[in-house]
Design a protein around this motif. Sequence first.
Motif, PDB file in Angstrom:
ATOM      1  N   ARG A 199       0.819  -1.254   0.135  1.00  0.00           N
ATOM      2  CA  ARG A 199      -0.076  -0.136   0.091  1.00  0.00           C
ATOM      3  C   ARG A 199       0.867   1.072  -0.079  1.00  0.00           C
ATOM      4  NH1 ARG A 199      -1.177   2.867   4.336  1.00  0.00           N
ATOM      5  NH2 ARG A 199      -3.471   2.986   3.779  1.00  0.00           N
ATOM      6  N   PRO A 200       0.555   2.420  -0.690  1.00  0.00           N
ATOM      7  CA  PRO A 200       1.284   3.784  -0.412  1.00  0.00           C
ATOM      8  C   PRO A 200       1.306   4.125   0.702  1.00  0.00           C
ATOM      9  CG  PRO A 200      -0.539   3.737  -2.489  1.00  0.00           C
ATOM     10  CD  PRO A 200      -0.761   2.304  -1.348  1.00  0.00           C
ATOM     11  N   SER A 201       2.483   4.386   1.122  1.00  0.00           N
ATOM     12  CA  SER A 201       2.731   5.101   2.582  1.00  0.00           C
ATOM     13  C   SER A 201       2.025   6.317   3.049  1.00  0.00           C
ATOM     14  CB  SER A 201       4.397   5.211   2.607  1.00  0.00           C
ATOM     15  OG  SER A 201       4.937   6.218   1.763  1.00  0.00           O
ATOM     16  N   TRP A 202       1.668   7.121   1.836  1.00  0.00           N
ATOM     17  CA  TRP A 202       0.957   8.211   2.256  1.00  0.00           C
ATOM     18  C   TRP A 202      -0.547   7.969   2.416  1.00  0.00           C
ATOM     19  CZ3 TRP A 202      -2.944   8.340  -1.531  1.00  0.00           C
ATOM     20  CH2 TRP A 202      -2.764   7.901  -2.623  1.00  0.00           C
ATOM     21  N   ARG A 203      -1.115   6.954   2.112  1.00  0.00           N
ATOM     22  CA  ARG A 203      -2.701   6.916   1.982  1.00  0.00           C
ATOM     23  C   ARG A 203      -3.041   6.305   3.474  1.00  0.00           C
ATOM     24  NH1 ARG A 203      -4.203   2.111  -1.356  1.00  0.00           N
ATOM     25  NH2 ARG A 203      -4.540   0.991   0.583  1.00  0.00           N
ATOM     26  N   PRO A 204      -3.780   7.067   4.304  1.00  0.00           N
ATOM     27  CA  PRO A 204      -4.338   6.878   5.551  1.00  0.00           C
ATOM     28  C   PRO A 204      -5.404   5.502   5.579  1.00  0.00           C
ATOM     29  CG  PRO A 204      -5.569   8.683   4.537  1.00  0.00           C
ATOM     30  CD  PRO A 204      -4.619   8.454   3.601  1.00  0.00           C
ATOM     31  N   ASP A 205      -5.236   4.803   6.495  1.00  0.00           N
ATOM     32  CA  ASP A 205      -5.968   3.631   6.536  1.00  0.00           C
ATOM     33  C   ASP A 205      -7.398   3.717   7.311  1.00  0.00           C
ATOM     34  OD1 ASP A 205      -4.872   4.033   8.862  1.00  0.00           O
ATOM     35  OD2 ASP A 205      -4.437   1.924   9.300  1.00  0.00           O
ATOM     36  N   ASP A 206      -8.114   4.882   6.762  1.00  0.00           N
ATOM     37  CA  ASP A 206      -9.505   4.946   7.373  1.00  0.00           C
ATOM     38  C   ASP A 206     -10.700   4.748   6.300  1.00  0.00           C
ATOM     39  OD1 ASP A 206      -9.103   7.298   5.843  1.00  0.00           O
ATOM     40  OD2 ASP A 206      -9.458   8.605   7.595  1.00  0.00           O
ATOM     41  N   GLY A 207     -11.905   4.987   6.505  1.00  0.00           N
ATOM     42  CA  GLY A 207     -12.942   4.828   5.764  1.00  0.00           C
ATOM     43  C   GLY A 207     -13.238   3.486   5.214  1.00  0.00           C
ATOM     44  N   PHE A 208     -13.241   3.037   3.995  1.00  0.00           N
ATOM     45  CA  PHE A 208     -13.605   2.023   3.638  1.00  0.00           C
ATOM     46  C   PHE A 208     -12.358   0.769   3.881  1.00  0.00           C
ATOM     47  CE2 PHE A 208     -16.348   4.255   0.884  1.00  0.00           C
ATOM     48  CZ  PHE A 208     -17.634   3.797   1.011  1.00  0.00           C
ATOM     49  N   GLU A 209     -11.176   1.268   3.931  1.00  0.00           N
ATOM     50  CA  GLU A 209     -10.267   0.501   4.344  1.00  0.00           C
ATOM     51  C   GLU A 209     -10.232  -0.033   5.774  1.00  0.00           C
ATOM     52  OE1 GLU A 209      -5.324   0.269   3.909  1.00  0.00           O
ATOM     53  OE2 GLU A 209      -6.255   1.994   3.219  1.00  0.00           O
ATOM     54  N   ALA A 210     -10.506   0.897   6.515  1.00  0.00           N
ATOM     55  CA  ALA A 210     -10.539   0.645   7.765  1.00  0.00           C
ATOM     56  C   ALA A 210     -11.823  -0.280   8.165  1.00  0.00           C
ATOM     57  CB  ALA A 210     -10.772   1.675   8.872  1.00  0.00           C
ATOM     58  N   LYS A 211     -12.918  -0.117   7.544  1.00  0.00           N
ATOM     59  CA  LYS A 211     -14.128  -0.896   7.659  1.00  0.00           C
ATOM     60  C   LYS A 211     -13.884  -2.220   7.396  1.00  0.00           C
ATOM     61  CE  LYS A 211     -18.909  -1.056   6.175  1.00  0.00           C
ATOM     62  NZ  LYS A 211     -19.956  -0.391   5.557  1.00  0.00           N
ATOM     63  N   GLY A 212     -12.961  -2.519   6.065  1.00  0.00           N
ATOM     64  CA  GLY A 212     -12.735  -3.718   5.641  1.00  0.00           C
ATOM     65  C   GLY A 212     -11.709  -4.633   6.584  1.00  0.00           C
ATOM     66  N   LEU A 213     -10.710  -3.730   7.094  1.00  0.00           N
ATOM     67  CA  LEU A 213      -9.744  -4.557   8.011  1.00  0.00           C
ATOM     68  C   LEU A 213     -10.733  -4.940   9.482  1.00  0.00           C
ATOM     69  CD1 LEU A 213      -6.912  -2.340   7.568  1.00  0.00           C
ATOM     70  CD2 LEU A 213      -7.007  -4.425   6.648  1.00  0.00           C
ATOM     71  N   ARG A 214     -11.610  -4.047   9.835  1.00  0.00           N
ATOM     72  CA  ARG A 214     -12.400  -4.329  10.937  1.00  0.00           C
ATOM     73  C   ARG A 214     -13.110  -5.779  10.606  1.00  0.00           C
ATOM     74  NH1 ARG A 214     -13.130   1.206  11.456  1.00  0.00           N
ATOM     75  NH2 ARG A 214     -14.975   0.915  10.576  1.00  0.00           N
ATOM     76  N   ALA A 215     -13.664  -5.799   9.617  1.00  0.00           N
ATOM     77  CA  ALA A 215     -14.453  -7.070   9.272  1.00  0.00           C
ATOM     78  C   ALA A 215     -13.657  -8.100   8.951  1.00  0.00           C
ATOM     79  CB  ALA A 215     -15.437  -6.746   7.767  1.00  0.00           C
ATOM     80  N   GLY A 216     -12.196  -8.180   9.053  1.00  0.00           N
ATOM     81  CA  GLY A 216     -11.570  -9.223   8.841  1.00  0.00           C
ATOM     82  C   GLY A 216     -10.992  -9.494   7.234  1.00  0.00           C
ATOM     83  N   ARG A 217     -11.269  -8.682   6.374  1.00  0.00           N
ATOM     84  CA  ARG A 217     -10.904  -8.528   5.128  1.00  0.00           C
ATOM     85  C   ARG A 217      -9.190  -8.180   5.237  1.00  0.00           C
ATOM     86  NH1 ARG A 217     -16.365  -6.833   4.424  1.00  0.00           N
ATOM     87  NH2 ARG A 217     -15.423  -4.706   3.994  1.00  0.00           N
ATOM     88  N   SER A 218      -8.468  -8.676   3.923  1.00  0.00           N
ATOM     89  CA  SER A 218      -7.326  -8.093   3.643  1.00  0.00           C
ATOM     90  C   SER A 218      -7.345  -7.173   2.275  1.00  0.00           C
ATOM     91  CB  SER A 218      -6.434  -9.317   3.266  1.00  0.00           C
ATOM     92  OG  SER A 218      -6.723  -9.997   2.417  1.00  0.00           O
ATOM     93  N   VAL A 219      -6.488  -6.117   2.298  1.00  0.00           N
ATOM     94  CA  VAL A 219      -6.297  -5.335   1.440  1.00  0.00           C
ATOM     95  C   VAL A 219      -5.526  -6.082   0.167  1.00  0.00           C
ATOM     96  CG1 VAL A 219      -5.942  -3.057   0.737  1.00  0.00           C
ATOM     97  CG2 VAL A 219      -7.076  -3.516   2.813  1.00  0.00           C
ATOM     98  N   VAL A 220      -5.805  -5.722  -0.859  1.00  0.00           N
ATOM     99  CA  VAL A 220      -5.140  -6.200  -2.165  1.00  0.00           C
ATOM    100  C   VAL A 220      -4.788  -4.959  -2.837  1.00  0.00           C
ATOM    101  CG1 VAL A 220      -4.890  -7.433  -4.177  1.00  0.00           C
ATOM    102  CG2 VAL A 220      -6.301  -8.384  -2.459  1.00  0.00           C
ATOM    103  N   GLU A 221      -3.382  -4.580  -3.168  1.00  0.00           N
ATOM    104  CA  GLU A 221      -2.980  -3.329  -3.912  1.00  0.00           C
ATOM    105  C   GLU A 221      -2.580  -3.843  -5.229  1.00  0.00           C
ATOM    106  OE1 GLU A 221      -3.127  -0.504  -2.456  1.00  0.00           O
ATOM    107  OE2 GLU A 221      -3.296  -0.760  -0.550  1.00  0.00           O
TER     108      GLU A 221
END
Length: 227
Positions: A199-221
């Motif tokens: 993931r880009p270092s400048w991108r904050p991990d909030d919004g939909f990303e944070a919601k997905g992580l809280r739900a146990g999903r992993s992020v694909v870049e």
Amino acid sequence: MSSTRSTLDHVARHGVRTFTPRWRSSPLTTQRMARLLPRHVVPAEGVLDREAWFGRNAPVVLEVGSGYGAAAVAYAAAHPEHDLLTAEVHVPGVARMLALAEPLELRNLWVECDDALPLLTERIPSGSLAAVHLFFPDPWPKGKHAKRRFVQQHSLSLLADRLEPGGVVRIATDHDVYAAHVRRQVAHHGGWTLVEGERPSWRPDDGFEAKGLRAGRSVVEFTLTRS
């Protein structure tokens, strides 16, 4: 014809939207839009003209569907040498993004309050963009809705034309269905090289990303470059 096969074509389907245009406004949203949008909105007509639109001739990055704007604001703050153009139909999201940007006094964040596809098709010339960002788009997880996903054969061809040499498309998703869809579309298209990375270092991990992580999903870049 299956939903998978029906998306593997180069034809844009008339009337098919990649978003659902439903939201409720509020007095705060109305006030923010009236006060802040004029500082950041691009002209309602005409093709992209960097000097006329942005007041300078700098690289232009397009963010498709900026949501509530955290990633857009972060990118604009971290890259003052770029002009970031956001295309977003969700008015409350645009208003929140502008409110986030206000204390930072960003002068390189720009807004098109409309669908990104008409913007790309009608108003952005060939070879005009340094990069395109597509972060956590609506996954439309049901197979019958696959045609509504932004990444399709026709959009990949469109993006390839609008990018300047060396330009990239950055995609992030927390839905396995959408990640598989991107891999399949890019492989079928044949005009891109796809790399899965960090993931880009400048991108904050909030919004939909944070919601997905809280739900146990992993992020694909994904990073796409033209072959």
